[in-house]
Design an enzyme around this catalytic site. Structure first.
Site, PDB file in Angstrom:
ATOM      1  N   GLU A  34      21.342  15.564 -55.196  1.00 18.31           N
ATOM      2  CA  GLU A  34      20.835  16.729 -54.463  1.00 18.31           C
ATOM      3  C   GLU A  34      19.384  16.478 -54.070  1.00 18.31           C
ATOM      4  OE1 GLU A  34      21.648  19.774 -53.132  1.00 18.31           O
ATOM      5  OE2 GLU A  34      19.510  20.073 -52.803  1.00 18.31           O
ATOM      6  N   GLN A  35      19.050  16.826 -52.826  1.00 20.77           N
ATOM      7  CA  GLN A  35      17.684  16.549 -52.355  1.00 20.77           C
ATOM      8  C   GLN A  35      16.614  17.434 -53.001  1.00 20.77           C
ATOM      9  OE1 GLN A  35      17.564  17.195 -48.116  1.00 20.77           O
ATOM     10  NE2 GLN A  35      17.995  19.368 -48.267  1.00 20.77           N
ATOM     11  N   ARG A 107      24.236  34.484 -54.844  1.00 15.97           N
ATOM     12  CA  ARG A 107      24.323  33.021 -54.686  1.00 15.97           C
ATOM     13  C   ARG A 107      23.692  32.280 -55.867  1.00 15.97           C
ATOM     14  NH1 ARG A 107      25.478  31.058 -49.640  1.00 15.97           N
ATOM     15  NH2 ARG A 107      24.592  29.123 -50.405  1.00 15.97           N
ATOM     16  N   TYR A 213      27.592  45.160 -49.482  1.00 19.66           N
ATOM     17  CA  TYR A 213      28.498  45.020 -50.618  1.00 19.66           C
ATOM     18  C   TYR A 213      27.713  44.783 -51.899  1.00 19.66           C
ATOM     19  CZ  TYR A 213      28.299  39.891 -49.548  1.00 19.66           C
ATOM     20  OH  TYR A 213      27.913  38.604 -49.287  1.00 19.66           O
ATOM     21  N   ASP A 291      30.262  22.630 -45.165  1.00 21.70           N
ATOM     22  CA  ASP A 291      29.604  22.850 -43.872  1.00 21.70           C
ATOM     23  C   ASP A 291      29.351  21.548 -43.112  1.00 21.70           C
ATOM     24  OD1 ASP A 291      29.606  25.502 -44.404  1.00 21.70           O
ATOM     25  OD2 ASP A 291      27.433  25.775 -44.378  1.00 21.70           O
TER      26      ASP A 291
HETATM   27  C1  LIG Z   1      20.886  30.024 -48.510  1.00 20.85           C
HETATM   28  C2  LIG Z   1      22.241  30.083 -47.874  1.00 20.85           C
HETATM   29  C3  LIG Z   1      22.772  31.321 -47.522  1.00 20.85           C
HETATM   30  C4  LIG Z   1      24.051  31.381 -46.960  1.00 20.85           C
HETATM   31  N1  LIG Z   1      24.568  32.588 -46.657  1.00 20.85           N
HETATM   32  C5  LIG Z   1      25.811  32.678 -46.158  1.00 20.85           C
HETATM   33  C6  LIG Z   1      26.400  33.927 -45.852  1.00 20.85           C
HETATM   34  O1  LIG Z   1      25.803  34.976 -46.046  1.00 20.85           O
HETATM   35  N2  LIG Z   1      27.653  33.953 -45.329  1.00 20.85           N
HETATM   36  C7  LIG Z   1      28.341  32.785 -45.102  1.00 20.85           C
HETATM   37  O2  LIG Z   1      29.490  32.828 -44.631  1.00 20.85           O
HETATM   38  N3  LIG Z   1      27.810  31.594 -45.388  1.00 20.85           N
HETATM   39  C8  LIG Z   1      26.574  31.512 -45.909  1.00 20.85           C
HETATM   40  N4  LIG Z   1      26.048  30.314 -46.182  1.00 20.85           N
HETATM   41  C9  LIG Z   1      26.873  29.139 -45.952  1.00 20.85           C
HETATM   42  C10 LIG Z   1      27.815  28.952 -47.099  1.00 20.85           C
HETATM   43  O3  LIG Z   1      27.161  29.096 -48.321  1.00 20.85           O
HETATM   44  C11 LIG Z   1      28.380  27.576 -46.935  1.00 20.85           C
HETATM   45  O4  LIG Z   1      29.255  27.634 -45.820  1.00 20.85           O
HETATM   46  C12 LIG Z   1      29.175  27.123 -48.139  1.00 20.85           C
HETATM   47  O5  LIG Z   1      28.537  27.395 -49.342  1.00 20.85           O
HETATM   48  C13 LIG Z   1      29.466  25.638 -48.094  1.00 20.85           C
HETATM   49  O6  LIG Z   1      28.266  25.006 -48.250  1.00 20.85           O
HETATM   50  P1  LIG Z   1      28.072  23.505 -48.521  1.00 20.85           P
HETATM   51  O7  LIG Z   1      28.015  23.247 -49.979  1.00 20.85           O
HETATM   52  O8  LIG Z   1      28.996  22.707 -47.704  1.00 20.85           O
HETATM   53  O9  LIG Z   1      26.615  23.343 -47.891  1.00 20.85           O
HETATM   54  P2  LIG Z   1      25.245  23.983 -48.376  1.00 20.85           P
HETATM   55  O10 LIG Z   1      25.427  25.234 -49.124  1.00 20.85           O
HETATM   56  O11 LIG Z   1      24.348  24.012 -47.200  1.00 20.85           O
HETATM   57  O12 LIG Z   1      24.730  22.882 -49.405  1.00 20.85           O
HETATM   58  C14 LIG Z   1      24.314  21.618 -48.985  1.00 20.85           C
HETATM   59  C15 LIG Z   1      23.475  21.003 -50.083  1.00 20.85           C
HETATM   60  O13 LIG Z   1      23.180  19.672 -49.724  1.00 20.85           O
HETATM   61  C16 LIG Z   1      21.818  19.416 -49.945  1.00 20.85           C
HETATM   62  N5  LIG Z   1      21.456  18.337 -49.017  1.00 20.85           N
HETATM   63  C17 LIG Z   1      21.334  18.402 -47.669  1.00 20.85           C
HETATM   64  N6  LIG Z   1      21.035  17.200 -47.159  1.00 20.85           N
HETATM   65  C18 LIG Z   1      20.951  16.339 -48.219  1.00 20.85           C
HETATM   66  C19 LIG Z   1      20.691  14.965 -48.329  1.00 20.85           C
HETATM   67  N7  LIG Z   1      20.433  14.207 -47.244  1.00 20.85           N
HETATM   68  N8  LIG Z   1      20.698  14.384 -49.560  1.00 20.85           N
HETATM   69  C20 LIG Z   1      20.956  15.132 -50.676  1.00 20.85           C
HETATM   70  N9  LIG Z   1      21.199  16.476 -50.615  1.00 20.85           N
HETATM   71  C21 LIG Z   1      21.216  17.068 -49.408  1.00 20.85           C
HETATM   72  C22 LIG Z   1      21.144  20.739 -49.665  1.00 20.85           C
HETATM   73  O14 LIG Z   1      19.883  20.823 -50.271  1.00 20.85           O
HETATM   74  C23 LIG Z   1      22.152  21.717 -50.262  1.00 20.85           C
HETATM   75  O15 LIG Z   1      21.932  21.950 -51.622  1.00 20.85           O
HETATM   76  C24 LIG Z   1      24.783  30.194 -46.721  1.00 20.85           C
HETATM   77  C25 LIG Z   1      24.243  28.947 -47.055  1.00 20.85           C
HETATM   78  C26 LIG Z   1      22.985  28.866 -47.638  1.00 20.85           C
HETATM   79  C27 LIG Z   1      22.433  27.494 -48.020  1.00 20.85           C
END
Ligand SMILES: Cc1cc2nc3c(=O)[nH]c(=O)nc-3n(C[C@H](O)[C@H](O)[C@H](O)COP(=O)(O)OP(=O)(O)OC[C@H]3O[C@@H](n4cnc5c(N)ncnc54)[C@H](O)[C@@H]3O)c2cc1C
Length: 397
Positions: A34-35, A107, A213, A291
């Site tokens: 994690e970054q 969260r 909510y 994402d």
């Molecule tokens: C603060 C926040 C609020 C959100 N609110 C909503 C909401 O209200 N409704 C909704 O539908 N969705 C929301 N989302 C999106 C939702 O949480 C995501 O769709 C879901 O959790 C899937 O996320 P993910 O783990 O794929 O990506 P993310 O939650 O974006 O996590 C990606 C992680 O990868 C890390 N990262 C990025 N690049 C690098 C790299 N090069 N090297 C190492 N680590 C890296 C980041 O620091 C982060 O911790 C939100 C996301 C965040 C971050």
């Protein structure tokens, strides 16, 4: 775990951490990079609907979800003036029938639960991945701090600005939806009616909506206020917003809407951006999830849910896998998940259009909501683990 496949996950968000849990539950060797130097979260809620909650329960997170989550049994829809369009027990919310429990969570609470459920040392903080090099022997990961690591499989769970996406030759371009959301959390004790707010309530007005909510077992109320914008708002989760500007958007709306805005200490602005589906998610030993693979607009609350489904699918498909067949398994993962997430992305787009439509007539709106909720039932009923197991057995495994 000597001899087993070495799996590296880039990104310790909801997607990366749940994938790590699901993979470990099947005895696989996982390291998360994690970054961020420390795990931090913005003050906001997130929905974990039944399709994701049932998977988390299988890795024994049910007690934790009960502890931190506010159960969702349905959605109440109201007009901007507060007239009911539907109630949780009404026919418009078939997806939340008995036995398909979801939760709204804070969260930060949720990420803590996921992080603490992993053995110490699974997540390495302060490691921003900048480059991946794969050859027949594995993948070499390079980090901005000069460190390097080797893995047999790399999962890119690094969110909307994914480096892993770039490393496998993809690029996704954001397009503004013409909407932004103000977000905030309010201590429930500031709102006299908060204890009656058990389920999400969505107020629909002309071109905009307002969602509340409870999270943290009702201690906090989460607000997401979607308004039109003609400027490209920052695609940020945490850009500060102006309370005055938020209040001006909802003049004349129902009292709980006004009360909520008046009770806020701060608000964040969130520009809503859409992205086209990617043509592929994997290349050899590297695959995307969450994402990074399928960013979506938030209108069906499935961003986290689909990431969780990805992680559990990967766990089924990588169990018992060898370095010789890992690329085939990742292709199967892509085939299984691409189609479903494309459909969820499309549903979220369509829901967004409906929420911001100019329909004022409550009965017409109720009818259209009933239509999409009936259509959306397949989202919540899906069992990603079973789908992956069935796919493997249909191939004779
Ligand atoms: C603060 C926040 C609020 C959100 N609110 C909503 C909401 O209200 N409704 C909704 O539908 N969705 C929301 N989302 C999106 C939702 O949480 C995501 O769709 C879901 O959790 C899937 O996320 P993910 O783990 O794929 O990506 P993310 O939650 O974006 O996590 C990606 C992680 O990868 C890390 N990262 C990025 N690049 C690098 C790299 N090069 N090297 C190492 N680590 C890296 C980041 O620091 C982060 O911790 C939100 C996301 C965040 C971050």
């Amino acid at each position: 775990m000597p001899g087993s496949l070495r799996i590296a996950i880039i990104g310790g968000g909801i997607g990366g951490l749940t994938a790590a849990l699901a993979l470990r539950a099947r005895g696989l060797d996982v390291a998360v990079f994690e970054q961020a130097e420390v795990l931090r979260e913005i003050g906001a809620g997130v929905s974990i609907y039944a399709n994701a909650a049932r998977l988390l329960k299988r890795v024994r997170l049910d007690d934790q979800l009960e502890k931190i989550g506010s159960p969702i049994s349905g959605v109440t829809l109201r007009t901007s003036l507060g007239e009911p369009i539907t109630t949780p027990s009404g026919p418009a919310t078939p997806a939340f029938s008995k036995g398909s429990q979801g939760y709204n969570v804070h969260r930060a609470d949720f990420l803590n639960v996921l992080f603490n459920a992993l053995p110490k040392g699974t997540v390495t903080l302060g490691h921003r991945c900048i480059q991946l090099n794969q050859d027949g022997g594995g993948v070499r990961l390079s980090f901005a701090n000069g460190a390097a690591a080797e893995a047999d499989v790399v999962i890119g769970a690094d969110g909307i600005h994914s480096v892993v996406q770039r490393e496998i030759g993809l690029q996704s371009r954001p397009t503004s939806e013409g909407m932004m959301a103000y977000r905030g959390l309010i201590p429930a004790e500031r709102l006299a009616w908060a204890s009656d707010l058990k389920d999400p309530t969505l107020w629909l007005g002309s071109g905009r909506s307002f969602l509340l909510y409870p999270v943290a077992r009702g201690r906090l109320i989460n607000m997401v206020a979607f308004v039109p914008t003609d400027t490209d708002s920052e695609e940020s989760w945490s850009a500060p917003g102006e309370l005055k500007a938020l209040a001006a958007e909802y003049v004349g709306w129902d009292k709980p809407v006004q009360d909520t805005i008046n009770a806020l200490d701060e608000t964040f602005r969130w520009g809503i951006y859409d992205r086209a589906s990617l043509p592929y998610w994997s290349n050899g030993r590297i695959a995307l999830m969450g994402d990074a693979a399928h960013p979506m607009v938030p209108h069906v609350g499935q961003g986290a849910g689909q990431a969780i489904e990805d992680g559990f699918t990967l766990a089924v498909l990588l169990e018992g896998c060898t370095t010789g067949n890992v690329a085939d398994r990742l292709t199967l993962y892509e085939t299984l998940r691409l189609e479903r997430t494309r459909k969820v992305q499309a549903l979220a787009r369509a829901a967004g259009k409906l929420y911001r439509s100019e329909h004022q007539n409550p009965s017409e709106r109720a009818e259209r909501m009933r239509e999409w909720m009936a259509q959306g039932k397949w989202v919540f009923e899906h069992d990603a683990e079973r789908a992956a197991t069935d796919a493997l057995s249909s191939l004779g495994h």
